[in-house]
Enzyme design. Structure first.
Site, PDB file in Angstrom:
ATOM      1  N   TYR A  70       0.868  -1.181   0.000  1.00 23.86           N
ATOM      2  CA  TYR A  70       0.000   0.000   0.000  1.00 23.86           C
ATOM      3  C   TYR A  70       0.901   1.227   0.000  1.00 23.86           C
ATOM      4  CZ  TYR A  70      -4.900  -1.300   0.384  1.00 23.86           C
ATOM      5  OH  TYR A  70      -6.166  -1.716   0.099  1.00 23.86           O
ATOM      6  N   GLU A  72      -0.516   4.828  -0.436  1.00 20.86           N
ATOM      7  CA  GLU A  72      -1.342   6.019  -0.632  1.00 20.86           C
ATOM      8  C   GLU A  72      -0.524   7.274  -0.336  1.00 20.86           C
ATOM      9  OE1 GLU A  72      -4.894   5.683   1.645  1.00 20.86           O
ATOM     10  OE2 GLU A  72      -5.555   3.860   0.617  1.00 20.86           O
ATOM     11  N   ASP A 247      -8.021  13.877 -23.988  1.00 24.10           N
ATOM     12  CA  ASP A 247      -7.892  12.456 -23.711  1.00 24.10           C
ATOM     13  C   ASP A 247      -7.221  11.825 -24.935  1.00 24.10           C
ATOM     14  OD1 ASP A 247      -8.207   9.735 -23.406  1.00 24.10           O
ATOM     15  OD2 ASP A 247     -10.306   9.819 -22.794  1.00 24.10           O
ATOM     16  N   THR A 276      -4.239   6.345 -21.459  1.00 24.17           N
ATOM     17  CA  THR A 276      -3.936   5.014 -20.957  1.00 24.17           C
ATOM     18  C   THR A 276      -2.498   4.691 -21.340  1.00 24.17           C
ATOM     19  OG1 THR A 276      -4.871   4.096 -22.982  1.00 24.17           O
ATOM     20  CG2 THR A 276      -6.287   4.120 -21.031  1.00 24.17           C
ATOM     21  N   LYS A 279      -2.903   0.268 -25.305  1.00 23.22           N
ATOM     22  CA  LYS A 279      -3.247   0.709 -26.663  1.00 23.22           C
ATOM     23  C   LYS A 279      -1.975   0.953 -27.487  1.00 23.22           C
ATOM     24  CE  LYS A 279      -7.717   2.682 -25.295  1.00 23.22           C
ATOM     25  NZ  LYS A 279      -7.657   2.863 -23.840  1.00 23.22           N
ATOM     26  N   ARG A 285      -2.036  -2.268 -18.670  1.00 26.12           N
ATOM     27  CA  ARG A 285      -3.330  -1.614 -18.495  1.00 26.12           C
ATOM     28  C   ARG A 285      -3.205  -0.615 -17.353  1.00 26.12           C
ATOM     29  NH1 ARG A 285      -7.692  -4.478 -20.734  1.00 26.12           N
ATOM     30  NH2 ARG A 285      -8.912  -2.690 -20.057  1.00 26.12           N
TER      31      ARG A 285
END
Length: 484
Positions: A70, A72, A247, A276, A279, A285
């Site tokens: 983790y 954060e 985008d 992203t 692509k 991903r």
């Protein structure tokens, strides 16, 4: 990648064999499905514009103990202890992104494209609405506001407007589509394309913006087969006092590979850019946010504003993929994507197929299958049966709606990764037209024409599979990667 054996194929084969053996010791069905997925991808023509093939280095990076952490917060400012190695990973991913795209600031934490867009939307709201309100009261964060002041600020943020490209014109559902969260966050309107040409009409976009006065103007697309002049979009945004968000999830690889430069490169013109990392970028991903310095502090609050703990193993894979994209060969690859899309488009049109905008100058082709008497769903399924993987997609003013559609979207990034060139894509075009021209709609139980079922002439699918096998044998996927 190319059809030459990977330089590290033996090591990768050993790594995957060992990994699958470990997986099989716990759940053999997952190991078998993983093997089968590679076999299926190797045996089909992948023409889905949003998919690609990540390198073994990228894929292997995701399967590490970074998955267990983790983290954060941001680099050097975590809410968990022992994050020094995550700091290294995130800093490297951001560094590669800044250098690759020439962006002042990069944020590598978003888990996906929609997460990147949500971070961007809320960052713009925070920068444009929340920060000035707090500054006026001499406060640093919203926790200092009274409940009454907070409710007033929430109402003001919820009253803002967004103008984005409509879904049937080639926009994405996260650009203000009503069923999507973006369409619920904002009062939204959408701009389309010229009904005759299918091209963006910048004067019409400007007129719509003057009338609607959005806080956010969204540019970018998921199914528009042309380039966008982002300098013009920035002029429109500036005229109405809007923030320009772009985008570039679909065409980021063409930006990274310097196929899109000048006015067609969104990074120098937009306030905030999202993408992203898969692509056309050929990474894992995941998502990225790039921004001008004035938005950096707002974007940096993506966690806890929108995101939870970042996926450290995926950020590591992003860093590897972005490092790959900074190598000289990536520019050659990116140019080949665009060249191959033109070859595919020319091949389809020369055989009588109808394309939205009559061609392409990016990585995708939008084929209107109504000329074959089919819906997009019928065309997609008939092609899949023949070994050609596509996805159905709306065309402008689509009479069949977003489920059945009248089009299929075709993209060249994945097969370009496999080493396909113009000659191969012309043959792919021939196969597509061959299958669709010999497919007819089926009938419903009531005897009427169906929008879903279809009938393809005997032997067509088998003949197409044989042609595909011959092509793919010349361009193997992950050449030299052999699994026991």
């Amino acid at each position: 990648m190319s059809d030459a054996p990977l330089p590290y194929a033996k090591a990768a084969s050993t790594a995957y064999d060992a990994a699958l053996e470990v997986i099989a010791s716990v759940e053999p069905r997952i190991a078998e499905a993983t093997r089968q997925e590679l076999a299926d991808q190797r045996a089909s023509l992948k023409l889905i514009a949003s998919e690609n093939y990540a390198s073994p280095a990228v894929l292997l990076t995701m399967g590490t103990w970074f998955s267990d952490k983790y983290a954060e917060g941001t680099v050097g400012h975590r809410f968990y202890a022992a994050c020094q190695n995550v700091d290294t990973v995130e800093a490297l991913a951001a560094e590669h992104a800044r250098e690759l795209f020439g962006a002042p600031y990069a944020y590598a934490q978003p888990h996906s494209g929609i997460d990147a867009n949500l971070v961007a939307f809320w960052s713009i709201l925070a920068h444009r609405i929340e920060a000035p309100a707090l500054a006026e009261k001499g406060m640093k964060n919203v926790n200092e506001l009274t409940d009454e002041d907070w409710e007033g600020l929430r109402r003001e943020m919820g009253d803002q407007r967004l103008l984005g490209m409509s879904l049937d014109a080639g926009g994405h559902l996260t650009h203000g589509f009503r069923p999507n969260i973006s369409g619920k966050m904002f009062h939204q309107q959408q701009y389309g394309t010229d009904p005759e040409t299918g091209l963006l009409d910048y004067d019409a976009v400007a007129a719509k913006a003057r009338e609607f006065k959005p806080l956010v103007l969204v540019a970018g697309y998921s199914a528009y087969p042309r380039r966008v002049n982002f300098a013009k979009m920035r002029e429109i945004a500036d005229e109405v006092g809007a923030t320009l968000m772009v985008d570039m999830a679909h065409f980021a690889g063409l930006v990274a590979g310097k196929v899109f430069t000048g006015d067609e490169d969104p990074v120098p013109h937009a306030h905030v850019v999202t993408t992203t990392t898969h692509k056309s970028l050929r990474g894992p991903r995941g998502g990225l946010v790039l921004a001008q310095e004035e938005f950096a502090s707002s974007v940096d609050r993506g966690c806890p504003m929108v995101l939870g703990g970042p996926l450290s193993h995926v950020m590591a894979a992003k860093a590897v993929a972005l490092a790959e994209a900074r190598q000289d060969g990536f520019r050659t690859y990116a140019q080949a994507i665009a060249d191959n899309a033109k070859s595919l488009a020319d091949g389809l049109m020369s055989r009588g197929a109808k394309l939205v905008t009559d061609g392409t100058d990016n990585h995708l082709v939008l084929l209107d299958v109504s000329g074959f008497g089919l819906t997009g769903r019928q065309a997609e399924t008939a092609l899949l049966e023949a070994g050609v993987v596509t996805n159905r997609n709306s065309v402008p003013a689509d009479p069949n709606g977003a489920w059945y559609t009248s089009g299929i979207r075709l993209g060249t990034p994945a097969l370009t990764t496999r080493g396909f060139g113009g000659t191969e894509f012309d043959e792919v075009a021939d196969m597509i037209v061959d299958v669709l021209s010999q497919t007819q709609p089926g009938t419903t139980k009531a005897g009427g024409p169906s929008k879903a079922s279809y009938v393809t002439a005997d032997g067509v699918a088998d003949r197409t599979h044989a042609r595909i096998d011959e092509l793919l044998d010349k361009h193997p996927l992950y050449p030299g990667l052999d699994l026991a």
